[in-house]
Scaffold this active site. Structure first.
Site, short mmCIF file in Angstrom:
data_model
loop_
_atom_site.label_atom_id
_atom_site.label_comp_id
_atom_site.label_asym_id
_atom_site.label_seq_id
_atom_site.Cartn_x
_atom_site.Cartn_y
_atom_site.Cartn_z
N GLU A 1 0.80 1.50 9.07
CA GLU A 1 1.90 0.55 9.19
C GLU A 1 3.22 1.32 9.31
O GLU A 1 3.41 2.35 8.65
CB GLU A 1 1.95 -0.37 7.96
CG GLU A 1 3.02 -1.45 8.06
CD GLU A 1 3.03 -2.39 6.86
OE1 GLU A 1 3.60 -3.48 6.98
OE2 GLU A 1 2.48 -2.03 5.80
N HIS B 1 -4.57 -0.06 4.88
CA HIS B 1 -3.75 0.83 5.68
C HIS B 1 -2.93 1.75 4.80
O HIS B 1 -2.82 1.55 3.59
CB HIS B 1 -2.79 0.04 6.60
CG HIS B 1 -1.84 -0.86 5.85
ND1 HIS B 1 -2.04 -2.22 5.72
CD2 HIS B 1 -0.68 -0.61 5.18
CE1 HIS B 1 -1.06 -2.75 5.02
NE2 HIS B 1 -0.22 -1.79 4.68
N GLU C 1 -4.13 13.10 1.56
CA GLU C 1 -5.20 14.09 1.56
C GLU C 1 -6.22 13.72 2.62
O GLU C 1 -6.79 12.62 2.58
CB GLU C 1 -5.88 14.15 0.19
CG GLU C 1 -7.08 15.11 0.16
CD GLU C 1 -7.90 15.03 -1.13
OE1 GLU C 1 -8.94 15.71 -1.19
OE2 GLU C 1 -7.51 14.28 -2.04
N HIS D 1 -1.53 11.11 -4.56
CA HIS D 1 -2.00 11.11 -3.17
C HIS D 1 -3.02 10.02 -2.89
O HIS D 1 -3.55 9.39 -3.79
CB HIS D 1 -2.56 12.48 -2.78
CG HIS D 1 -3.87 12.85 -3.42
ND1 HIS D 1 -3.98 13.76 -4.44
CD2 HIS D 1 -5.15 12.44 -3.17
CE1 HIS D 1 -5.25 13.90 -4.80
NE2 HIS D 1 -5.98 13.11 -4.04
#
Length: 325
Positions: free
Chosen positions: A312, A266, A239, A178
Site C-alpha cells: 500500500e 499488505h 525481513e 520487523h
C-alpha cells in the site's frame, strides 16, 4: 507540500493483519505495550481498522500522526467473523499457504518478557529454551500469527544469559522491530525494495548450512544506519527470507495472504507526495493492484512486489498538513 518525491522521506509505515475477534487481538497487542493510535470504521463496507503503535516515552514514533510512523500494526476486522465458528485465519506458516512469516517485537529483558507472556496464558510456537536458537522465541497471537520476540541488548544469549535472570520487563520500552515475508527470488525482491521503494539493506544473514538467507531492509531516516549491523533497536524493518533454489522452480509460488485462505494483507509505505510517488512508480513500469484513480478510495494505491504481495502507498500526513482519513 512539495510537488516532487524523495525516497529518503519514505517510511515503512505498517503491516496489515486480518483478525477474527478485534477485542482479543487488540488486548494482546496492548499487552505487548502497543496503543491504538487510530481506529477507522467503515460500517457501509462492514469492516473496521485498528492501528497500533508504540507511543510511550521512549518510542521512536511517539506522538506522530498515524501515517508518519514506522512499526505500526494494522488489524482489519470484517464484521461477523468473531461469531463464525468456521472462520480461521491463515497465519502464513502452514503448507500450502506459506508466505508471510511473522511480526517481531524487540524487548528489554527477554527472559522476563517471555515469562510475562506465558503467565498471561498466551501460547508459544517456540519458547526460548526450545531448539538450538536460545535467543529468540515465537509467541502466538489470538489468531495464531507468529510474533517473534528478540532482545534489544547486543550479545544477548536469551535463555542462556545469566544476566537476564531476575530482571523485570517494561513493555513501554519495546519496539515493533520487523515484518518477515518469504520471497522466491532474492535478487528480484531486493531490487524492488531498494530501487523502487528506496529502502536500504541494513543487514544480511547467510545461513548456508540451512540453505536460507535473511535480508533486513529499512529507511535510515533520522536514526541513520545501524552500528555493526545491529538492528534490534530499530522499528519498521522488513525481513526478506529466501530459501535457496526457489527461484529456479517455475511453478513455485508463495501465498500473498489475500487469496483464500486469507490472513496477512499488505505492508504499507507512506510517502512525501502521493501523486508524485505514484507517477514515479508509473514511469518505472511497476505492477499495480490498484492505482489512485481506481475505485472509490482515491487516497491509497497498491503496488505488487515480485511475489505478488500487496504494498500500500499512502500520504505521510506530516508533509500534507492534514489527516488522510
Amino acid at each position: 507540500m512539495a510537488t516532487t518525491t524523495n525516497t529518503n522521506n519514505y517510511k515503512f509505515n505498517h503491516s496489515m493483519l486480518r483478525v477474527k475477534d478485534p477485542k482479543e487481538s487488540v488486548k494482546f497487542y496492548e499487552f505487548l505495550g502497543m496503543s491504538v493510535v487510530k481506529k477507522l470504521s467503515f460500517p457501509e463496507a462492514k469492516f473496521d481498522l485498528y492501528f497500533l503503535s508504540y507511543d510511550g516515552p521512549s518510542a521512536l514514533s511517539r506522538g506522530n500522526s498515524t501515517f508518519d510512523r514506522e512499526g505500526v500494526i494494522e488489524l482489519t476486522h470484517n464484521y461477523g467473523t468473531e461469531s463464525d465458528p468456521n472462520y480461521r485465519i491463515n497465519n502464513g506458516n502452514a503448507e500450502p499457504h506459506r508466505g508471510f512469516g511473522h511480526v517481531c517485537i524487540s524487548v528489554d529483558h527477554i527472559q522476563a518478557a517471555c515469562k510475562r507472556i506465558e503467565d498471561a496464558g498466551y501460547k508459544f510456537q517456540k519458547k526460548l529454551a526450545d531448539g538450538r536458537m536460545k535467543n529468540i522465541a515465537f509467541a502466538l497471537d489470538p489468531d495464531g500469527y507468529w510474533v517473534e520476540i528478540i532482545s534489544k541488548k547486543i550479545g544477548s544469549k536469551g535463555a542462556d544469559d545469566p544476566e537476564e535472570e531476575g530482571k523485570e520487563t517494561d513493555p513501554r520500552t519495546y519496539r515493533m522491530n520487523h515484518t518477515m515475508i518469504r520471497v522466491k527470488d532474492a535478487e528480484k525482491s531486493l531490487k524492488f525494495y531498494q530501487e523502487v521503494l528506496g529502502m536500504t539493506l541494513f543487514r544480511t544473514v547467510e545461513q548456508s548450512a540451512a540453505k536460507f538467507n535473511l535480508y533486513f531492509l529499512g529507511y535510515p531516516g533520522s536514526k541513520g544506519m545501524p552500528e555493526g549491523g545491529f538492528t534490534a533497536d530499530y522499528e519498521g524493518l522488513l525481513e526478506l527470507t529466501w530459501n535457496y533454489g526457489t527461484e529456479k522452480d517455475e511453478n513455485f509460488k508463495y501465498h500473498d495472504g489475500n487469496s483464500e485462505p486469507q490472513g496477512f494483507g499488505h505492508i504499507c509505505v507512506s510517502v512525501d507526495n502521493l501523486d508524485a510517488a505514484c507517477s514515479r512508480f508509473e514511469t518505472m513500469n511497476c505492477n499495480w493492484k490498484k492505482r489512485l484513480t481506481d475505485g472509490r478510495m482515491r487516497n491509497v494505491a497498491f503496488l505488487l512486489d515480485p511475489d505478488g504481495y500487496w504494498v500500500e502507498i499512502v500520504q505521510n500526513e506530516r508533509f500534507a498538513g492534514k489527516e488522510n482519513f
